[in-house]
Design an enzyme around this catalytic site. Structure first.
Site, PDB file in Angstrom:
ATOM      1  N   SER A  45     -38.926  48.373  51.831  1.00 43.56           N
ATOM      2  CA  SER A  45     -38.424  47.104  52.358  1.00 43.56           C
ATOM      3  C   SER A  45     -38.578  46.898  53.856  1.00 43.56           C
ATOM      4  O   SER A  45     -38.806  45.778  54.306  1.00 43.56           O
ATOM      5  CB  SER A  45     -36.962  46.916  51.976  1.00 43.56           C
ATOM      6  OG  SER A  45     -36.178  47.971  52.488  1.00 43.56           O
ATOM      7  N   ASP A 261     -26.133  46.580  57.192  1.00 38.22           N
ATOM      8  CA  ASP A 261     -26.135  47.186  55.869  1.00 38.22           C
ATOM      9  C   ASP A 261     -26.488  48.667  55.891  1.00 38.22           C
ATOM     10  O   ASP A 261     -26.536  49.325  54.863  1.00 38.22           O
ATOM     11  CB  ASP A 261     -27.092  46.449  54.936  1.00 38.22           C
ATOM     12  CG  ASP A 261     -28.535  46.446  55.436  1.00 38.22           C
ATOM     13  OD1 ASP A 261     -28.823  47.092  56.471  1.00 38.22           O
ATOM     14  OD2 ASP A 261     -29.380  45.794  54.799  1.00 38.22           O
ATOM     15  N   HIS A 264     -31.493  48.218  57.027  1.00 38.12           N
ATOM     16  CA  HIS A 264     -32.567  47.363  57.518  1.00 38.12           C
ATOM     17  C   HIS A 264     -32.393  47.003  58.991  1.00 38.12           C
ATOM     18  O   HIS A 264     -31.286  46.788  59.451  1.00 38.12           O
ATOM     19  CB  HIS A 264     -32.631  46.079  56.684  1.00 38.12           C
ATOM     20  CG  HIS A 264     -32.864  46.324  55.235  1.00 38.12           C
ATOM     21  ND1 HIS A 264     -31.895  46.157  54.289  1.00 38.12           N
ATOM     22  CD2 HIS A 264     -33.973  46.754  54.590  1.00 38.12           C
ATOM     23  CE1 HIS A 264     -32.382  46.462  53.096  1.00 38.12           C
ATOM     24  NE2 HIS A 264     -33.647  46.826  53.253  1.00 38.12           N
TER      25      HIS A 264
END
Length: 557
Positions: A45, A261, A264
């Site tokens: 990601s 989070d 990220h």
């Protein structure tokens, strides 16, 4: 597209959208361009791009020398064709993702290699293990993966073969350029995987083999996990890749924490990590990173408004891009590097300047070319903007903007009756309201072959006079009637001689004198005979007999 979920391990999410335009690519009978450097970018990601709140005015600006090869069909972004080349603006990896470390990696590489175009091959899947890229294991991995991941990898084909998509697109990219390196960000999902380093090495060597590359000429840069985040302990595993890949370096994440989070990067983190990836890659290819240098006004002083701006005095180019705005520090764009006008003024630039009778002008322009000027407004208010232009064709037009905002609309350049290129005339561009201080003016060619001498900003509230009407400032010519026409004034000169009147750009009467025809009158103005030395500027000479008006440009010697 499937909905991504968090797992108890370090997993990833995604989402975002932007728009861009397709650039057609023709490779028929063309050899790969050695100055088109292509980099494969893969991972999960943080490579895919998780910052959905990126600034489209900064991160979304197209860099003219950074391209991408689509690895996913995204009709919503105007890039439906896998393997086709497009502008490299986020989201690059998937149709609904965000800003990636690859975005600013490409920009910084291009800025440090001014004669090179950078291409990115982006393949990443949020939340995935490195096993997805293992050509011998991806099917088993997908079969055992969650539904959302099984759905997500179908972007790479019905079988979800992400590595196959890398090879497919990379082979097409090799038709037009040269693969120079690989960047990688993955590991959040594989904290408990004992042979992670060996599988990363396997994927790297598989790409080398399939694409005919060698390790000595194909550097590999991996990125650390978010600083202080949930997976920061995995950074030691990233560092160990140096024991498996000889031509290796890593991009430090120090100072770039998570967006909240633990997984990220923030927008600033993606920008900074992209730069660090580029710095490490440049070291591996033995190129010194280039620090951005802003463009500057020509001569070190911004052009004054109100006033005239000579076309040849465009800004001096800087280096790289402004990291706060995403704007290139280039002050002009020309479709080729040659000055086809052959003027020695600004020698070394590719702008097509040429020498004319009254000085230097811009010619041989093509659609898409532009020049920028730093200007300083000394008095706030509305200004009328004019351009002194010429064209021998009916298709020439241009546009002017201030700080990115258009002044008026596209302006058509009048075609001269005899199709000559050096008969200049003033055309009105439009009216603009400006605040005091520094602004950036941009002139852009929107239709081929505009010739330009200068631009001028005038205060529309300033008094003007009709140049066909006798001003009252000369009592000898107009002792009582302020509406007396110049043509009505009689002088007792011989037929071969005539009276001429000199006016400035605002129509103010300056002086009268006698000359043997218009050519002689114009020469007197330029040399100062009978009129006295004039400051640099534009003047008008009017004949008392022929009612003819001639523009005269006086330049400082």
């Amino acid at each position: 597209m499937g909905v991504f979920k968090h797992f108890s391990k370090c997993l990833a999410m995604a989402g975002c959208a932007a728009s861009l335009s397709m650039i057609p690519v023709s490779t028929a009978n063309a050899a790969p361009d050695p100055n088109f450097h292509i980099y494969i970018a893969y991972g999960q990601s943080n490579m895919e791009g998780n910052a959905t709140n990126f600034d489209k005015n900064v991160d979304g600006k197209e860099h003219p020398r950074v391209k991408m090869f689509a690895t996913v069909s995204c009709s919503n972004l105007g890039r439906p064709t896998v393997g086709e080349m497009y502008p490299a603006v986020p989201p690059m990896f998937k149709c609904y993702q965000g800003l990636s470390v690859a975005d600013w990696f490409g920009r910084h590489m291009a800025d440090s290699l001014p004669d090179v175009t950078i291409g990115i091959i982006p393949v990443a899947q949020g939340g995935t293990s490195i096993r997805l890229f293992d050509p011998d294991d991806y099917k088993n991995y997908i079969a055992s993966a969650a539904d959302w991941l099984q759905s997500g990898v179908k972007d790479f084909g019905a079988d979800g073969n992400a590595m196959g998509r890398i090879i497919e697109v990379a082979k097409k990219a090799q038709e037009v350029g040269v693969i120079k390196g690989i960047i990688f960000h993955q590991g959040e999902t594989d904290g408990g995987m004992s042979n992670w380093e060996q599988i990363v090495k396997k994927t790297y060597e598989y790409m080398l083999d399939q694409l005919g590359l060698n390790a000595e000429e194909t550097p590999f840069v991996a990125g650390e996990m978010v600083d202080g985040g949930s997976c920061a302990g995995f950074n030691s595993r990233v560092h160990k890749l140096k024991d498996y890949i000889a031509n290796f370096s890593y991009a430090s994440s120090k100072g770039y924490g998570s967006k909240g989070d633990g997984l990220h990067f923030t927008v600033e983190g993606y920008r900074g990590m992209g730069e660090r990836y580029a710095q490490e890659m440049l070291k591996l290819i033995n190129v010194e990173p280039v620090d951005p240098v802003p463009q500057e006004p020509f001569g070190g002083k911004a052009a004054a408004i109100p006033g005239k701006i000579e076309v040849e005095n465009y800004d001096v180019s800087g280096i790289g891009s402004d990291p706060t705005t995403g704007e290139s520090n280039k002050s002009y764009s020309d479709n080729d590097s040659e000055n086809k006008g052959k003027s020695k003024y600004r020698d070394g630039d590719g702008v097509d300047l040429y020498d004319e009778a009254t000085g230097v002008a811009l010619g041989m322009t093509q659609k898409g070319e532009w020049l920028e000027y730093t200007v300083n407004v000394t008095s706030a208010g509305k200004y009328k903007v004019f351009a002194n232009v010429a064209s021998g064709t009916a298709s020439s037009n241009f546009a002017i903007s201030i700080d990115g905002k258009a002044v008026g609309s596209t302006v058509a350049v009048p075609q001269t009756a005899d199709n000559t290129w050096d008969v200049y005339t003033d055309v009105e561009v439009g009216e603009v309201e400006l605040t005091t201080g520094t602004h950036l003016m941009k002139f852009e060619v929107t239709g081929d072959y505009v010739n330009v001498d200068y631009f001028e900003f005038k205060d529309p509230t300033a008094a003007t006079a009709d140049p066909t009407t006798e001003p009252s400032t000369d009592p000898a010519l107009n002792p009582a009637d302020t509406t007396t026409k110049i043509a009505d004034v009689k002088f007792g000169f011989a037929e071969t001689r005539s009276s001429y009147y000199l006016f400035d750009m605002q129509g103010k009467f300056l002086s009268s004198f006698v000359a043997n025809g218009m050519n002689d009158a114009v020469n007197m103005v330029k040399t100062g005979a009978k009129t006295g030395k004039l400051s640099q500027g534009v003047y008008f000479v009017r004949s008392s007999k022929e009612k003819a008006v001639q523009k005269v440009v006086v330049r400082e010697k």
